[in-house]
Design an enzyme around this catalytic site. Structure first.
Site, short mmCIF file in Angstrom:
data_model
loop_
_atom_site.label_atom_id
_atom_site.label_comp_id
_atom_site.label_asym_id
_atom_site.label_seq_id
_atom_site.Cartn_x
_atom_site.Cartn_y
_atom_site.Cartn_z
N HIS A 79 -76.50 12.15 -7.69
CA HIS A 79 -76.43 12.46 -6.26
C HIS A 79 -76.63 13.96 -5.99
CE1 HIS A 79 -75.17 8.29 -6.12
NE2 HIS A 79 -74.35 8.58 -7.10
N GLU A 116 -68.40 12.06 -5.02
CA GLU A 116 -68.96 11.85 -6.36
C GLU A 116 -69.86 13.01 -6.77
OE1 GLU A 116 -71.20 8.24 -6.74
OE2 GLU A 116 -71.75 8.64 -8.82
N HIS A 171 -72.08 9.96 -13.53
CA HIS A 171 -71.70 9.38 -12.24
C HIS A 171 -70.22 9.02 -12.24
CE1 HIS A 171 -75.69 8.45 -10.24
NE2 HIS A 171 -76.07 8.85 -11.45
N GLU A 246 -70.79 5.81 -15.71
CA GLU A 246 -69.83 5.79 -14.61
C GLU A 246 -68.50 6.16 -15.25
OE1 GLU A 246 -70.69 5.46 -11.55
OE2 GLU A 246 -72.29 4.00 -11.30
ZN ZN Z 1 -73.36 7.44 -8.55
#
Ligand code: ZN
Length: 277
Positions: A79, A116, A171, A246
């Protein structure tokens, strides 16, 4: 005093003369003389066949994804800080399997609003520093936390552009509040040789490193921390071994506290760095 040839030796020499004479006709090269060296023992043959042609200068640590010092690793902080409404961030881009995905998204956030993109930026900076200290060249997929993009297709091709040995995309998830833990995504079914085995090996190494550092595999998705996926454009488009980690579930209060704390970020970066050896 000369030793007289034994009868058996005379017979052997005569047989050899006949054999060599029959092979050395016009147009025929003489047959190579058989080796007189004793045959290698089975143990010696086995040892010779397992010795690699070029020994690595530094042996890889067990359970890690081997990358020699000096090689390039792309670290992709997921992101970006200005990925929001009006930024054009949702325009469609190729997803690597014949469809499209939004260029990028704003990413997840904790209940308190910890985003995030800030988490991925902090962990990626730390991870890059640790890898550089070990002699790797590190290329970040974005160079600030207050921009837009890049799109997922551009990130997916970042490894090839940098001639990288691997790509680690950082992430944090926005899963169910009750679920917690990390999971490591890799492209499946594979679309090229790098995805066919090396990407899975990198994913296994990341899971091993994260578990070894005391992090819990996700309780709500994947299996044992691994998540085989066909819907992640950045992984589909990768032609070097690539994984997306993640690290935690921002919607879970305990995971969110871990993800926003400097100590938690350092522990996560240290664990990810330990995946390569
Ligand atoms: Zn993400």
């Amino acid at each position: 005093m000369p030793i007289a040839p034994s009868p058996s030796r005379v017979v052997l020499v005569a047989v050899l003369v006949v054999l060599l004479g029959s092979c050395a006709g016009p147009g025929n090269a003489p047959a190579a003389a058989p080796s007189l060296a004793p045959p290698a023992s089975p143990a010696a043959s086995a040892a010779a066949s397992t010795v690699p042609p070029v020994a690595p200068s530094t042996p890889a640590r067990p359970g890690t994804f081997p990358i020699p010092a000096g090689a390039t690793i792309v670290v992709d902080p997921g992101h970006n800080g200005r990925n929001g409404p009006g930024s054009g961030i949702d325009r469609p881009v190729p997803d690597g399997r014949g469809g499209t995905k939004p260029c990028n998204t704003t990413g997840a956030s904790s209940a308190e609003g910890y985003p995030e993109h800030a988490f991925t930026w902090a962990v990626s900076q730390d991870l890059a520093q640790r890898l550089r200290a070990r002699g790797y060249r590190v290329v970040l997929a974005r160079d600030s936390d207050d921009g837009v993009g890049p799109c997922v297709d551009v990130r997916g091709e970042a490894g090839a552009r940098a001639h990288a040995a691997a790509v680690i995309s950082v992430h944090a998830d926005g899963g169910p509040t009750s679920g917690h833990g990390f999971h490591v995504l890799y492209s499946s079914p594979p679309l090229n040789p790098a995805q066919r085995g090396p990407a899975r090996a990198l994913a296994d190494a990341a899971v091993t490193a994260m578990r070894g550092a005391g992090f819990t595999p996700a309780t709500y998705i994947g299996r044992g921390g691994l998540d085989a996926r066909g819907d992640i454009a950045g992984l589909n488009l990768a032609s070097v071994p690539s994984v997306l980690v993640e690290c935690a579930n921002l919607r879970n209060p305990a995971d969110a506290a871990l993800a926003r704390s400097p100590q938690g970020q350092q522990r996560l970066a240290e664990a990810l760095a330990a995946a390569v050896g």
